[in-house]
Design a protein around this motif. Structure first.
Motif, PDB file in Angstrom:
ATOM      1  N   TYR A 132      24.414   4.872  22.509  1.00  0.00           N
ATOM      2  CA  TYR A 132      24.428   3.417  22.673  1.00  0.00           C
ATOM      3  C   TYR A 132      25.037   3.037  24.007  1.00  0.00           C
ATOM      4  CZ  TYR A 132      29.284   3.826  20.912  1.00  0.00           C
ATOM      5  OH  TYR A 132      30.592   4.178  20.699  1.00  0.00           O
ATOM      6  N   GLY A 133      24.642   1.856  24.458  1.00  0.00           N
ATOM      7  CA  GLY A 133      25.117   1.337  25.739  1.00  0.00           C
ATOM      8  C   GLY A 133      24.221   0.206  26.174  1.00  0.00           C
TER       9      GLY A 133
ATOM     10  N   PHE B 214      23.525  -5.048  23.387  1.00  0.00           N
ATOM     11  CA  PHE B 214      23.140  -6.462  23.354  1.00  0.00           C
ATOM     12  C   PHE B 214      22.517  -6.893  22.031  1.00  0.00           C
ATOM     13  CE2 PHE B 214      22.694  -5.099  27.859  1.00  0.00           C
ATOM     14  CZ  PHE B 214      23.799  -5.779  28.345  1.00  0.00           C
ATOM     15  N   THR B 215      21.791  -5.978  21.380  1.00  0.00           N
ATOM     16  CA  THR B 215      21.074  -6.381  20.161  1.00  0.00           C
ATOM     17  C   THR B 215      21.587  -5.715  18.884  1.00  0.00           C
ATOM     18  OG1 THR B 215      19.382  -4.685  20.542  1.00  0.00           O
ATOM     19  CG2 THR B 215      18.958  -6.890  21.449  1.00  0.00           C
ATOM     20  N   ASP B 216      22.333  -4.624  19.015  1.00  0.00           N
ATOM     21  CA  ASP B 216      22.794  -3.904  17.831  1.00  0.00           C
ATOM     22  C   ASP B 216      24.297  -4.039  17.585  1.00  0.00           C
ATOM     23  OD1 ASP B 216      20.278  -2.663  16.968  1.00  0.00           O
ATOM     24  OD2 ASP B 216      20.395  -1.571  18.860  1.00  0.00           O
ATOM     25  N   PHE B 217      24.975  -4.781  18.445  1.00  0.00           N
ATOM     26  CA  PHE B 217      26.412  -5.014  18.299  1.00  0.00           C
ATOM     27  C   PHE B 217      26.697  -6.504  18.489  1.00  0.00           C
ATOM     28  CE2 PHE B 217      25.996  -0.637  19.549  1.00  0.00           C
ATOM     29  CZ  PHE B 217      26.975   0.035  18.841  1.00  0.00           C
TER      30      PHE B 217
ATOM     31  N   PRO C 226      23.178  -2.776  13.290  1.00  0.00           N
ATOM     32  CA  PRO C 226      21.944  -2.166  13.796  1.00  0.00           C
ATOM     33  C   PRO C 226      20.685  -2.830  13.257  1.00  0.00           C
ATOM     34  CG  PRO C 226      22.875  -0.817  12.068  1.00  0.00           C
ATOM     35  CD  PRO C 226      23.872  -1.918  12.331  1.00  0.00           C
ATOM     36  N   ALA C 227      19.686  -2.884  14.106  1.00  0.00           N
ATOM     37  CA  ALA C 227      18.384  -3.387  13.693  1.00  0.00           C
ATOM     38  C   ALA C 227      17.755  -2.403  12.712  1.00  0.00           C
ATOM     39  CB  ALA C 227      17.482  -3.568  14.910  1.00  0.00           C
TER      40      ALA C 227
END
Length: 197
Positions: free
Chosen positions: A127-128, A160-163, A171-172
Motif C-alpha cells: 500500500y501507498g 487515497f481510496t482504501d484508507f 479496503p474496497a
C-alpha cells in the motif's frame, strides 16, 4: 503414496496424514502509528476462511532486531527471528512504500536471516500513494537473492481510496479476489518448494 501401494490400493497411516503448511503474514513496518497491523489482520481474516493452511501474523517489531552489523549479534531477538522463520513454509509480506522502497526495518529483518528464507514462496500485499507498487518491486529483487519465489498476483492498496484519513483501513471489495488469488499461488508454490528443501 508409493507405487506398489497405489497399484494395490493400499495406503499407510502416515500417507493418510495431511499436514497444512504454515504461512506467515509479515508486517513490514515498525513505526508508531503504522497501519500494517490493520492490513495484516484483514489478510489473515480472508486467509483463515480458506482453511488451506495455517496462517499467523509475524510482527517484526516483536523481535527488537538491532541494525545489522552494529552489535555482536547475540541479542535474543535475532535467534528468535530465525527460529520463527524456520517454522514457516511460505510468507505474505504486508509492505508499505517509503521513498519508493520498503522500510529500513523490513530490509534489516530480511538481512538478519539467510537459510530460513531459502526455497520458500511469498506473496506481497502493498500500500501507498501508488499502491506501494515501487516498494513491492524492490522487495522482489531482495527476495530473489534470498531464494524466495514471489508469486505474480499482487494486491495493491491505495492510501487515497482504501484508507480513511490515511489511517483507518477500509479496503474496497474488489481487493478480495486478488488476495484470494495471491494466497492460492502462495500455498501452491509453498507446497511445491517444500519438496526440494
Amino acid at each position: 503414496m508409493s507405487f506398489l501401494n497405489k497399484l494395490f490400493g493400499k495406503t499407510t497411516e502416515e500417507e493418510n496424514i495431511v499436514t497444512k503448511l504454515n504461512i506467515g503474514i509479515i508486517l513490514g513496518s515498525t513505526r508508531q502509528g503504522r497501519v500494517s497491523p490493520q492490513v495484516g489482520e484483514w489478510v489473515k481474516e480472508i486467509a483463515d476462511k480458506r482453511g488451506d493452511a495455517n496462517y499467523e501474523i509475524v510482527d517484526i517489531a516483536d523481535f527488537n532486531l538491532p541494525f545489522l552489523g552494529t552489535t555482536d549479534g547475540s541479542e535474543p531477538g535475532i535467534a528468535a527471528w530465525n527460529q520463527k522463520l524456520a517454522t514457516l513454509e511460505g510468507f505474505v509480506f504486508v509492505v508499505q512504500e517509503y521513498n519508493h522502497s520498503i522500510t529500513g526495518a523490513l530490509k534489516n529483518a530480511l538481512d538478519f536471516a539467510r537459510e530460513a528464507w531459502n526455497d520458500k514462496a511469498a506473496g506481497i500485499v502493498s500500500y501507498g500513494s501508488t499502491g506501494g507498487a515501487r516498494a513491492a518491486e524492490h522487495l522482489r529483487g531482495i527476495l530473489g537473492e534470498l531464494k524466495v519465489a514471489d508469486v505474480r498476483t499482487h494486491p495493491t492498496l491505495s492510501l487515497f481510496t482504501d484508507f480513511e484519513n490515511g489511517s483507518v483501513f477500509k479496503p474496497a471489495e474488489l481487493h478480495l479476489t486478488n488476495v484470494n488469488a495471491m494466497l492460492s499461488e502462495v500455498v501452491a508454490w509453498s507446497g511445491a518448494l517444500k519438496t526440494i528443501r
